[in-house]
Design an enzyme around this catalytic site. Structure first.
Site, PDB file in Angstrom:
ATOM      1  N   GLU A   1      -5.975  -1.488   0.648  1.00  0.00           N
ATOM      2  CA  GLU A   1      -5.060  -0.598   1.364  1.00  0.00           C
ATOM      3  C   GLU A   1      -5.326  -0.621   2.873  1.00  0.00           C
ATOM      4  OE1 GLU A   1      -5.950   3.092  -0.772  1.00  0.00           O
ATOM      5  OE2 GLU A   1      -4.039   2.874  -1.800  1.00  0.00           O
TER       6      GLU A   1
ATOM      7  N   CYS B   1      -1.725  11.723  -1.831  1.00  0.00           N
ATOM      8  CA  CYS B   1      -2.152  12.102  -0.481  1.00  0.00           C
ATOM      9  C   CYS B   1      -0.992  12.154   0.501  1.00  0.00           C
ATOM     10  CB  CYS B   1      -3.229  11.141   0.012  1.00  0.00           C
ATOM     11  SG  CYS B   1      -2.748   9.402  -0.063  1.00  0.00           S
TER      12      CYS B   1
END
Length: 655
Positions: free
Chosen positions: A331, A421
């Site tokens: 990521e 998130c």
């Protein structure tokens, strides 16, 4: 020597000085978050089990195997709740909502009830694995969750004026301080996912407790110490204490010892390029920038490192849309200039939280260095990746923001995510947007300096000893380049406005006002007007990316093509070339299905369809036919149904 800060130094507090007109571009966006998104996300917290998790009862999902070993899927629930509380409280400061306020207070009650006698406060390590507390700070996010709880507590304290959430969180910080630090008998570690560092610095602004500043500073300076714990890198040391198998690595590591993933392979001052997980990097360097601002004893090497890492990011690792992070596995960042547009073209992640992190870091960098380049990046990320991460109805979100779709990764949004998130992060950012628009300082009781970072319709109110100063931005930006300023101030007060000139515009030869450092200097009158050229332009990536593509942009807004406007496309625009010789045509447009108004851009006959016959080695390209192309803002993508086909950069037809 530490600087004595004010909590209003942060956008999460200063946003209250700014109001956004209800019908303006950002006024409508932020109102939608308050009226729709907050309630929708509260519903998702309740239906997924997060809302009640602080009751410390078992949830069936706790038995699920981890999708990303060794991280349990529910490990972030504390932070999901904390970020929602934070965004909710910011929104309550603008508009009352009894249901939201009741939910906030019920959650505060549950958090208070979940705290252990020693101050510890974490769902997973209380309910599921209490014996594993602080045994894997590299991977298991105890301090990341704590950081978001701190930020929620600060927001709650500032709005409600009580310590119902602040006191238990300070007690938790005391627990952490007893556990970590340079002293003998403490763990010489630091979190795998930065967040608590920036939160502790904000907490210091509230408490003035030097312990909070000292702990944040320790986490930042200790990071990457190769001999920090018993002569070993802390992550190696704790791995040995756990008894991990020699070559067992987290799913997101390409190989053993990949501590660059956590920006912990070397100390921060020695880091030459920005590496690893992009959100962690942004949160880490946001904290470092704030520490530079607060602590005059800090080595100059930290500010030098910040500028070096920032340049590497924006010049070699940032997408045209303000997205960062090309590699899905971790990521985050790849090698310099690795910026493919789609999964089937080599990657593209561009996580929403990472672009929010760009805004956070840019805002802190502006506090120590008023270079407009930071605001340019902030604006690029805001109008494209961040704004596009939320559907127009406020009920669907993106986690990744790829610049092109493919069969396995079509352009779409989701209501929620296993790791959720991004949705509440968007909510708390939108709720505090006013704090990012401008900054100001009182040079003397008779002189106020306001630096404008973002151009948008907004009103700023600054109290002074002589009375209130009011500064209005009047504009239809980003669709119109005219920005007017109106100043209302006591006669004793001089107001100086420094209005950023974006890099994408040109400064006229006959400058209407003095220009210093790419800023118009406006003073000596009550009204001013500046104009920015919004002529559509082609944007090309750096040639070292290997992408011979061009994208369309207008002002801060980057555009894309979607199948909703091109019924003939069936290959995600892979064989669609764009002829840069063909003129771009602007038109004011209101979408019939969504009601969204924007400037649409057309290229009549500007599309050329490549004739692909499967031959690997070709002597020349041949094209079947020409097509009209319609470009819409990247943020607008995915709101009209369709097949999920999208592309920002089209292959360039040779001129």
């Amino acid at each position: 020597m530490s600087r004595s800060p004010s909590s209003s130094d942060y956008p999460q507090c200063s946003y209250g000085s700014t109001s956004l007109p209800s019908g303006s571009f950002w006024g409508k966006q932020t109102a939608g978050v308050r009226t729709t998104t907050l309630a929708f996300q509260l519903h998702m917290l309740k239906t997924t089990g997060r809302y009640d998790a602080f009751k410390l009862k078992w949830h069936p999902s706790y038995d699920d195997p981890p999708t990303h070993w060794p991280v349990p899927n529910h490990l972030f629930w504390d932070s999901d709740v904390a970020k929602w509380i934070e965004g909710a409280v910011y929104s309550l400061a603008v508009s009352e909502d009894a249901a939201v306020e009741n939910a906030v207070e019920e959650l505060v009650d549950m958090i208070r009830g979940a705290q252990q006698e020693d101050g510890y406060l974490n769902i997973h390590f209380t309910v599921v694995a209490p014996e594993q507390r602080w045994t894997n700070v590299r991977d298991l996010h105890e301090m990341y969750n704590a950081g978001h709880l701190i930020e929620a507590a600060i927001a709650h304290h500032n709005h409600f004026g009580n310590r119902r959430l602040l006191d238990p969180i300070v007690k938790y910080v005391d627990h952490i301080d007893r556990k970590f630090g340079p002293e003998d008998g403490k763990l010489h570690g630091y979190p795998g996912h930065p967040e608590i560092e920036l939160a502790l610095l904000r907490l210091y602004g509230i408490t003035r407790d030097e312990k909070h500043l000292r702990l944040a500073k320790y986490f930042l300076i200790e990071r990457g110490n190769l001999t920090g714990q018993d002569g070993k890198h802390f992550y190696d040391w704790e791995m040995k204490q756990r008894g991990d198998r020699e070559n067992e690595v987290p799913r997101y590591y390409p190989e053993k010892g990949s501590y660059w993933y956590q920006q912990a392979l070397t100390p921060i001052t020695q880091q030459q390029t920005i590496e690893g997980h992009s959100v962690r990097a942004m949160y880490l360097y946001t904290a470092v920038a704030d520490l530079v601002r607060l602590d005059s004893t800090l080595s100059e090497e930290y500010q030098v490192a910040l500028k070096r890492l920032w340049r590497n990011m924006v010049e070699q690792k940032m997408y045209e849309t303000g997205g960062i992070g090309a590699v899905k596995q971790w990521e985050g960042f790849g090698i310099d200039y690795l910026l493919p547009q789609a999964t089937d073209e080599g990657g593209c992640y561009a996580e929403t939280c990472a672009s929010i992190g760009i805004m956070m870091m840019a805002e802190r960098m502006l506090a120590i260095d008023p270079d407009g380049d930071y605001a340019d990046a902030m604006e690029l990320a805001l109008y494209n990746t961040i704004l596009g991460s939320k559907s127009l109805d406020g009920k669907a979100f993106t986690y990744v923001n790829q610049l092109a779709s493919c069969p396995n990764d079509p352009s779409k949004r989701d209501e929620w995510f296993e790791c959720a998130c991004c949705p509440p992060n968007v909510t708390r950012l939108f709720a505090t947007l006013g704090g990012y628009i401008w900054s100001w300082r009182e040079q003397s009781p008779d002189r106020i300096e306001v630096t404008v970072h973002l151009h948008t319709a907004a009103t700023l109110r600054i109290p002074t000893s002589h009375g209130e100063v009011v500064l209005e931005q009047i504009t239809n930006y980003p669709w119109d380049g005219k920005v007017s300023y109106r100043v209302t101030a006591p006669t004793e007060v001089t107001v100086v406005i420094k209005s950023r000139i974006p890099k994408w515009t040109t400064i006229p030869e006959k400058q209407p006002y003095p220009v210093v450092g790419r800023k118009y200097i406006l003073e000596g009158a009550s009204e001013f007007e500046v104009n920015f050229d919004l002529t559509p332009r082609f944007v090309r990536p750096h040639p070292f990316t290997g992408r011979d593509t061009i994208a369309v942009a207008r002002g801060p807004v980057v555009y894309c093509v979607e199948d909703a406007d091109h019924s003939w496309v069936d290959d995600h625009f892979k064989t669609t070339y764009l002829d840069p010789v063909v003129s771009l045509v602007e038109e004011n447009h209101t979408d019939a299905s969504t009601g969204e108004a924007f400037v649409r851009i057309k290229s009549p006959g500007g599309g050329a369809l490549l004739d692909v016959d499967g031959t690997m080695q070709r002597t020349k390209d041949t094209f079947k036919e020409r097509k009209d192309l319609v470009f819409v803002p990247f943020y607008f993508r995915g709101n009209r149904g369709g097949k999920g086909m999208l592309r920002v950069g089209l292959r360039r037809l040779a001129e």
